[in-house]
Design a protein around this motif. Structure first.
Motif, PDB file in Angstrom:
ATOM      1  N   SER A  31       0.849  -1.187   0.000  1.00 43.27           N
ATOM      2  CA  SER A  31       0.000   0.000   0.000  1.00 43.27           C
ATOM      3  C   SER A  31       0.886   1.240   0.000  1.00 43.27           C
ATOM      4  N   VAL A  32       0.276   2.373  -0.272  1.00 45.03           N
ATOM      5  CA  VAL A  32       1.007   3.636  -0.204  1.00 45.03           C
ATOM      6  C   VAL A  32       1.538   3.854   1.207  1.00 45.03           C
ATOM      7  N   GLN A  33       0.785   3.442   2.211  1.00 52.86           N
ATOM      8  CA  GLN A  33       1.228   3.617   3.598  1.00 52.86           C
ATOM      9  C   GLN A  33       2.537   2.860   3.860  1.00 52.86           C
ATOM     10  N   VAL A  36       5.207   5.050   2.558  1.00 52.08           N
ATOM     11  CA  VAL A  36       5.417   6.138   3.521  1.00 52.08           C
ATOM     12  C   VAL A  36       6.390   5.676   4.598  1.00 52.08           C
ATOM     13  N   ASP A  48       4.187  11.909   4.247  1.00 50.67           N
ATOM     14  CA  ASP A  48       2.896  11.263   4.480  1.00 50.67           C
ATOM     15  C   ASP A  48       2.387  10.730   3.145  1.00 50.67           C
ATOM     16  N   GLU A  49       1.166  10.217   3.115  1.00 48.53           N
ATOM     17  CA  GLU A  49       0.628   9.603   1.902  1.00 48.53           C
ATOM     18  C   GLU A  49       0.578  10.575   0.730  1.00 48.53           C
ATOM     19  N   VAL A  53       2.452  10.192  -2.993  1.00 52.71           N
ATOM     20  CA  VAL A  53       1.702  10.218  -4.254  1.00 52.71           C
ATOM     21  C   VAL A  53       2.245  11.287  -5.202  1.00 52.71           C
ATOM     22  N   PRO A  65       0.663   5.153  -7.961  1.00 50.83           N
ATOM     23  CA  PRO A  65       0.336   4.786  -6.590  1.00 50.83           C
ATOM     24  C   PRO A  65      -1.004   4.070  -6.420  1.00 50.83           C
TER      25      PRO A  65
END
Length: 70
Positions: A31-33, A36, A48-49, A53, A65
């Motif tokens: 995931s994008v997290q 991060v 942060d997210e 992105v 993303p």
């Protein structure tokens, strides 16, 4: 900066994407997290997210993303 600091590779069969930062393969993100967290561990603690992105430091291969499946 003319070169990306991070490379996010295309999704694999399980939906993971390998992440390389500063030439070192750090692992797989799902995931994008996750990305991060990798960026924060690489010294960009304020990321942060939305930074992930939009960041010009990240080269997304095989989709941006939003791409987490083949």
């Amino acid at each position: 900066m003319s070169q990306s600091r991070a490379v996010v590779y295309p999704p694999d069969e399980e939906g993971g994407r390998r992440v390389r930062i500063d030439g070192t393969l750090l692992g797989r993100a799902f995931s994008v997290q996750d990305i991060v967290r990798f960026m924060q561990e690489a010294g960009l603690q304020d990321y942060d997210e939305m930074d992930v992105v939009r960041s010009p430091l990240i080269e997304w291969q095989g989709g941006g993303p939003d791409a987490w499946t083949m």
